[in-house]
Design a protein around this motif. Structure first.
Motif, mmCIF file in Angstrom:
data_model
loop_
_atom_site.group_PDB
_atom_site.id
_atom_site.type_symbol
_atom_site.label_atom_id
_atom_site.label_comp_id
_atom_site.label_asym_id
_atom_site.label_seq_id
_atom_site.Cartn_x
_atom_site.Cartn_y
_atom_site.Cartn_z
ATOM 1 N N ASN A 22 31.260 72.378 52.954
ATOM 2 C CA ASN A 22 30.359 73.336 53.588
ATOM 3 C C ASN A 22 29.395 72.438 54.125
ATOM 4 O OD1 ASN A 22 31.955 75.808 53.064
ATOM 5 N ND2 ASN A 22 30.240 76.405 51.674
ATOM 6 N N LEU A 23 28.890 71.569 53.326
ATOM 7 C CA LEU A 23 27.631 70.787 53.612
ATOM 8 C C LEU A 23 28.167 69.686 54.736
ATOM 9 C CD1 LEU A 23 25.961 70.250 50.018
ATOM 10 C CD2 LEU A 23 25.017 71.479 52.106
ATOM 11 N N GLU A 24 29.234 69.222 54.522
ATOM 12 C CA GLU A 24 29.488 68.286 55.595
ATOM 13 C C GLU A 24 29.816 68.890 57.189
ATOM 14 O OE1 GLU A 24 32.590 65.262 52.928
ATOM 15 O OE2 GLU A 24 33.539 67.119 53.874
ATOM 16 N N ALA A 41 24.337 64.471 49.768
ATOM 17 C CA ALA A 41 23.945 63.176 49.002
ATOM 18 C C ALA A 41 23.739 63.699 47.432
ATOM 19 C CB ALA A 41 22.756 62.599 49.606
ATOM 20 N N GLN A 42 23.199 64.795 47.170
ATOM 21 C CA GLN A 42 22.875 65.140 45.850
ATOM 22 C C GLN A 42 24.295 65.463 45.192
ATOM 23 O OE1 GLN A 42 20.255 68.364 45.400
ATOM 24 N NE2 GLN A 42 20.615 68.557 43.123
ATOM 25 N N ASP A 51 31.737 55.999 46.460
ATOM 26 C CA ASP A 51 32.514 55.519 47.639
ATOM 27 C C ASP A 51 32.171 56.470 48.980
ATOM 28 O OD1 ASP A 51 33.996 53.747 46.129
ATOM 29 O OD2 ASP A 51 35.703 54.619 45.919
ATOM 30 N N GLN A 52 31.879 57.554 48.984
ATOM 31 C CA GLN A 52 31.284 58.427 49.976
ATOM 32 C C GLN A 52 30.048 58.526 50.050
ATOM 33 O OE1 GLN A 52 34.244 62.029 48.958
ATOM 34 N NE2 GLN A 52 33.273 62.454 50.968
ATOM 35 N N LEU A 53 28.842 58.327 48.953
ATOM 36 C CA LEU A 53 27.903 58.438 48.946
ATOM 37 C C LEU A 53 26.970 57.231 49.828
ATOM 38 C CD1 LEU A 53 24.997 59.690 48.174
ATOM 39 C CD2 LEU A 53 25.300 58.335 45.884
ATOM 40 N N ASP A 58 23.677 55.019 54.240
ATOM 41 C CA ASP A 58 23.705 54.021 55.366
ATOM 42 C C ASP A 58 23.533 54.600 56.599
ATOM 43 O OD1 ASP A 58 23.570 51.962 53.290
ATOM 44 O OD2 ASP A 58 25.716 51.521 53.398
ATOM 45 N N GLN A 59 24.516 55.414 57.088
ATOM 46 C CA GLN A 59 24.386 55.994 58.157
ATOM 47 C C GLN A 59 23.389 57.036 58.499
ATOM 48 O OE1 GLN A 59 26.702 55.600 60.653
ATOM 49 N NE2 GLN A 59 25.274 56.289 62.217
#
Length: 278
Positions: A22-24, A41-42, A51-53, A58-59
């Motif tokens: 949902n957050l994505e 992020a949390q 790996d995803q964080l 960065d983006q």
């Protein structure tokens, strides 16, 4: 708005994996882009999905920089934590200092910064952050607990025990505080006090493995009771195995406090195995 509130409810229930999809999606939609990205992020941090964080942060920082946007303090904190995980503690501490400056009076975030300093055994910097929180929010139990942990690292067990008691007075159902009170009593060579506090910790959170390990040490050192010591060590080992292999344990909807306790267990295990600082 309804979907965002429902997703926040999942997070508060500790269901971080369920909240991620949902957050994505919400992170791509105005006006939720920033708040949903911070929540995402949390979740990734809670799940230790580095790996995803890392590319997410960065983006986000790149996009905010190109738009002259301010970087939220929580993102700066995560940047510091990632540097620490990667082995660059000096860069990590630099980010922590920036996060503390940007956090203003956000006591929840400042407490996280203080706990991160504690994981580095930087008791002086951690104490400075926790004192700042206590001054502004004297009823914030986690800040008293954090300050007590600083005193414990500084080998001031009596003052630490007093702080742990203050945290418990403010919030009695607080397994971590009872555990550290047990550690304080252990350091003060008070075995009965240590066992009492550790027992309360386990009543409030039966999955708190470090409390079993501490009780094992108390029984072995002060009472020479190898049987009870071995019993508690077995229980600690079983709990650790269940945590490392969650498919073997009964699923449950973890509360935010239980999730924090589990993070602390991981922290204690990792710090215990670290070599002493020179």
């Amino acid at each position: 708005l309804y979907e965002y509130r429902r997703t926040k409810s999942l997070m508060h229930s500790g269901l971080y994996r369920n909240a991620i999809s949902n957050l994505e999606r919400l992170a791509q939609v105005e006006p939720f882009q920033v708040s949903a990205t911070l929540d995402l992020a949390q979740c990734l941090w809670r799940l230790r999905n580095i790996d995803q964080l890392e590319p997410l942060i960065d983006q986000f920082v790149k996009d905010r920089g190109s738009n002259d946007g301010e970087i939220p303090a929580y993102i700066i904190l995560l940047q510091g934590r990632l540097k620490i995980i990667q082995g660059d503690e000096e860069a990590g501490k630099s980010f922590l200092a920036k996060a503390a400056s940007a956090a203003n009076q956000d006591h929840y975030l400042l407490t996280q910064i203080g706990e991160t300093y504690l994981s580095l055994r930087e008791a002086e910097h951690a104490a400075e952050v926790f004192r700042r929180v206590v001054a502004e929010h004297p009823h914030h139990a986690a800040a008293h607990l954090g300050y007590g942990r600083c005193l414990l690292q500084q080998k001031r067990p009596q003052q630490a025990a007093d702080k742990f008691t203050e945290a418990i007075v403010l919030q009695y159902h607080y397994p971590v505080a009872h555990f550290f009170r047990a550690v304080g009593q252990w350091r003060l060579k008070d075995p009965e006090g240590a066992l009492d506090a550790a027992s309360i910790c386990l009543k409030q959170n039966p999955s708190f493995a470090p409390a079993h390990r501490l009780m094992a040490r108390v029984y072995k050192k002060f009472y020479r009771d190898d049987h009870l010591a071995a019993q508690h060590l077995r229980q600690a080992k079983q709990l650790r195995e269940q945590r490392l292999n969650p498919s073997n344990s009964t699923p449950s909807d973890d509360s935010l406090q239980e999730s924090s306790d589990r993070s602390l267990v991981d922290l204690l295990d990792s710090v215990k195995n670290r070599p002493p600082r020179p």
